[in-house]
Write a protein that holds these residues in place. Structure first.
Motif, PDB file in Angstrom:
ATOM      1  N   THR A   1      -5.120  -9.128   2.149  1.00 17.35           N
ATOM      2  CA  THR A   1      -4.683  -7.731   2.182  1.00 17.35           C
ATOM      3  C   THR A   1      -3.169  -7.656   2.341  1.00 17.35           C
ATOM      4  OG1 THR A   1      -6.775  -6.983   3.131  1.00 17.35           O
ATOM      5  CG2 THR A   1      -4.894  -5.528   3.400  1.00 17.35           C
TER       6      THR A   1
ATOM      7  N   HIS B   1      -0.318  -6.274  -0.444  1.00 17.33           N
ATOM      8  CA  HIS B   1       0.662  -5.226  -0.151  1.00 17.33           C
ATOM      9  C   HIS B   1       2.094  -5.737  -0.285  1.00 17.33           C
ATOM     10  CE1 HIS B   1      -2.775  -2.936   1.348  1.00 17.33           C
ATOM     11  NE2 HIS B   1      -1.987  -1.863   1.269  1.00 17.33           N
TER      12      HIS B   1
ATOM     13  N   LYS C   1       0.612   2.356   3.422  1.00 13.20           N
ATOM     14  CA  LYS C   1       0.762   1.044   4.036  1.00 13.20           C
ATOM     15  C   LYS C   1       2.012   0.307   3.514  1.00 13.20           C
ATOM     16  CE  LYS C   1      -2.075   0.097   7.342  1.00 13.20           C
ATOM     17  NZ  LYS C   1      -2.027   1.480   7.865  1.00 13.20           N
ATOM     18  N   GLU C   2       2.405   0.585   2.277  1.00 14.80           N
ATOM     19  CA  GLU C   2       3.651   0.004   1.781  1.00 14.80           C
ATOM     20  C   GLU C   2       4.833   0.529   2.597  1.00 14.80           C
ATOM     21  OE1 GLU C   2       4.458  -0.578  -2.612  1.00 14.80           O
ATOM     22  OE2 GLU C   2       2.638   0.660  -2.716  1.00 14.80           O
TER      23      GLU C   2
ATOM     24  N   THR D   1       2.374   3.455  -1.459  1.00 17.05           N
ATOM     25  CA  THR D   1       1.207   3.793  -0.640  1.00 17.05           C
ATOM     26  C   THR D   1       1.638   3.901   0.828  1.00 17.05           C
ATOM     27  OG1 THR D   1       0.616   1.496  -0.182  1.00 17.05           O
ATOM     28  CG2 THR D   1      -0.259   2.474  -2.210  1.00 17.05           C
TER      29      THR D   1
END
Length: 228
Positions: free
Chosen positions: A197, A201, A161-162, A159
């Motif tokens: 969150t 992640h 954000k990853e 993703t």
């Protein structure tokens, strides 16, 4: 900063050019005639020569011709004579600019900046594209520029954000990063979520990294560190 050789038989002219050039951050060497200029150029390297035309011993045109025999240094000619013939003669010798006296020191410095910039090597677009920022360790390959992660030769599907989280951890590898620091830097100052969150992640990122999850170390009560 660039090194400029100022060549003029008038000390006052050299002084005013030096004053403005040093104010702009240039390193300055002076010569009072063409022969001295030629000898200095044989022994030292300069990024630009500001060269007067009318000088005793050896005039500016002759000095420029002699210097051109052994070095290709950008030249700005100074002259009290503004006739077209003199300008053409100068440009035929390969000078970069021709400034007529009296001149504005600030305008001369702008011309200096342009000439030096013109002769400063620039990377081609092809070279810039090829110069990716890469990190490799064992079977982990990370291309920051191309935003690509490979695990044992296979592209990892991650993703956005990853990617952001991994890139930030890698850029700060070996540094203990608090949970608050990671959330602030990766999600932004205006993030209103909670620590779960980040934990989610981190878990996803470890899954994406496969056996190289070992590089992502948990620091209990603190946060995380990328250690390889």
């Amino acid at each position: 900063m660039s090194h400029i050789l100022i060549v003029d038989d008038e000390e006052k002219i050299r002084a005013i050019i030096r004053k403005y050039a040093e104010f702009d951050g240039y390193t300055i060497t002076e010569a009072k005639d063409g022969i001295e200029a030629v000898n200095l150029c044989r022994e030292h390297e300069y990024d630009l020569i500001i060269l007067d035309v009318m000088m005793p011993e050896l005039d500016g045109f002759s000095a420029c011709r002699e210097i051109r025999r052994f070095k290709d240094i950008p030249v700005i000619m100074l002259s009290a004579r503004g006739e077209e013939y003199d300008k053409i003669h100068g440009f035929d010798l390969g000078i970069d600019d021709y400034v007529v006296k009296p001149f504005s020191p600030r305008e001369l410095m702008m011309r200096v900046k342009v000439v030096i910039s013109r002769h400063t090597p620039k990377e081609s677009e092809e070279i810039r594209v090829k110069k990716h920022d890469i990190y490799e360790k064992e079977g982990l390959y990370v291309d920051f520029t191309g935003r690509l992660v490979m695990v044992d030769g296979k592209k990892a599907t991650m993703t956005p954000k990853e990617y952001d989280l991994l890139f930030y951890l890698l850029k700060n590898k070996g540094i203990a990063l608090t949970r608050e620091k990671l959330i602030t830097e990766v999600w932004g100052y205006d993030y209103f979520g909670d620590d779960r969150t980040l934990d989610t992640h981190i878990k996803l990122l470890r899954s994406s990294l496969g056996e190289y999850r070992k590089f992502l170390v948990t620091l209990r009560g603190v946060g995380y560190r990328f250690e390889a």
